[in-house]
Design an enzyme around this catalytic site. Structure first.
Site, PDB file in Angstrom:
ATOM      1  N   ASP A 170      23.944  19.673  53.129  1.00  0.00           N
ATOM      2  CA  ASP A 170      23.064  19.997  53.924  1.00  0.00           C
ATOM      3  C   ASP A 170      21.951  20.646  53.202  1.00  0.00           C
ATOM      4  OD1 ASP A 170      20.717  18.387  55.257  1.00  0.00           O
ATOM      5  OD2 ASP A 170      20.651  20.269  56.636  1.00  0.00           O
ATOM      6  N   ASP A 208      26.070  12.064  53.406  1.00  0.00           N
ATOM      7  CA  ASP A 208      24.907  13.286  52.619  1.00  0.00           C
ATOM      8  C   ASP A 208      25.038  14.308  51.032  1.00  0.00           C
ATOM      9  OD1 ASP A 208      22.681  12.902  54.368  1.00  0.00           O
ATOM     10  OD2 ASP A 208      22.755  14.457  55.031  1.00  0.00           O
ATOM     11  N   ASP A 360      18.648  14.765  67.100  1.00  0.00           N
ATOM     12  CA  ASP A 360      18.790  15.402  65.760  1.00  0.00           C
ATOM     13  C   ASP A 360      17.864  16.495  65.711  1.00  0.00           C
ATOM     14  OD1 ASP A 360      19.385  13.038  64.501  1.00  0.00           O
ATOM     15  OD2 ASP A 360      16.847  12.353  64.701  1.00  0.00           O
TER      16      ASP A 360
END
Length: 380
Positions: A170, A208, A360
């Site tokens: 991330d 990701d 989230d």
């Protein structure tokens, strides 16, 4: 990043029942599951700004250090070509596994009197979903993975597991963490692979990790991609029936040719490492958009025609918000139910990788199941 096709979910007689509900945290949130780490990827914007560098947090701190860009990582052992050369495993068939330990199931078991219970129980809790392993815990990860895979094997069903511990994940944003370095990650993957067993299992390898690599230097990207390619080889060598899918981002992110070039560096075109790609994890793009995008990525990727794609359809029933909001956006809905029979060429499965209702970070604490959010998704 979640994408899926529309699934019409009627609220029926329960519509409006929340008007008199006391929406306190004690009844609205469930604690994290003890079996595995809760999914906590902070999704990137559904439609990133064209001027952005395709990272969730452009100003985020630098990721965990990797080996020097001038030193290519060759010290970690990898299975030999003779060990991994074998016929390609056909696409899995049968039914997906619902692991009995999850945040939504914890909430359902402890809130039988909640007016939202029936909707959440029937439309979310009964669906099979992925199990995430988001903490670097080499001492316990083998047993935890084995608990999931053996549970699926006992029922003749296919579990979905998500290793999520790549260093610098991330780009230092909301979901930062993972292993302290790539050598530690390689060792963790070895232990993860040891828990895969011998039955069918789907591995969604590091959301990701490929699409969100702009924050790394060229050398750091090369080292990460080498580690991912190694991970695919190790996972498939440990269990020849494991199907390993690599990160393709989603249809609103990188161009197919750009994403395919990165995936090729990460080993996704090689059947010794990969069974294909995944897209839309924790995002909202429609299933139709993801199918078209994934096929373009696969075409650009090359590799054997047996490579396919899996799509996260958990929250994409109403598509992505027009404003690009990614953090628990209003008006979203559940997507297509998880299945291994899509009827679409080169699309191997629709999966619920992100559990609907796990926030989230806007409607609840990041990664925590929030009943109000789950109810909104299930009744939209």
């Amino acid at each position: 990043m979640v994408v899926a096709a529309s699934l019409v979910v009627a609220a029926g007689a329960v519509a409006g029942v929340l008007s008199a509900f006391d929406d306190r945290r004690t009844s609205d949130e469930a604690g994290p599951s003890e079996v595995s780490a809760s999914p906590r990827p902070a999704p990137l914007p559904a439609v990133p700004s064209p001027s952005a560098s395709a990272t969730a947090e452009p100003a985020s701190p630098a990721p965990s250090p990797s080996p020097s860009p001038s030193v290519r990582r060759t010290q970690s052992p990898t299975p030999s070509r003779t060990e991994t050369k074998r016929e390609r495993t056909p696409a899995v068939a049968g039914r997906l596994y619902r692991h009995p330990d999850s945040q939504v199931l914890d909430w359902v078991r402890s809130h039988s009197g909640d007016p939202r219970h029936a909707v959440i129980a029937s439309r979310i809790a009964e669906q099979p979903a992925a199990v995430w392993f988001a903490d670097h815990s080499p001492g316990t990860v083998t047993a935890r993975v084995a608990a999931v895979t053996s549970g699926g094997a006992a029922l003749g069903r296919v579990p979905v597991v998500v290793p999520y511990a790549i260093p610098g994940r991330d780009c230092g944003g909301h979901s930062q963490g993972g292993a302290p370095g790539l050598d530690a990650y390689d060792a963790w993957i070895d232990r993860f692979a040891a828990g895969l067993g011998s039955g069918e299992v789907i591995v969604v390898l590091e959301p990701d990790s490929v699409a969100q690599a702009e924050c790394l230097s060229a050398g750091e990207r090369a080292d990460r991609f080498a580690s991912l390619a190694r991970a695919g080889r190790v996972l498939k060598a440990a269990n020849p029936r494991a199907r390993v899918y690599f990160d393709a981002g989603h249809s609103g992110w990188n161009a197919p040719a750009q994403q395919a070039a990165r995936l090729r560096q990460a080993g996704a075109a090689s059947p010794e490492s990969s069974d294909g790609i995944f897209s839309n994890v924790s995002n909202f793009h429609t299933t139709a958009d993801e199918i078209a995008y994934d096929r373009r990525v696969l075409d650009a990727l090359g590799g054997p025609p047996s490579l396919g794609a899996v799509i996260d359809t958990s929250r994409n029933g109403n598509g992505a918000p027009a404003d690009g909001e990614w953090c628990d956006p209003a008006g979203r809905g559940l997507g297509r139910s998880p299945t291994l029979s899509t009827g679409e060429p080169r699309i191997d499965a629709y999966l619920w990788v992100k559990l609907p209702g796990e926030s989230d970070g806007c409607k609840g604490r990041p990664g925590t199941f929030t009943a109000s959010y789950a109810y909104d998704l299930a009744s939209s």
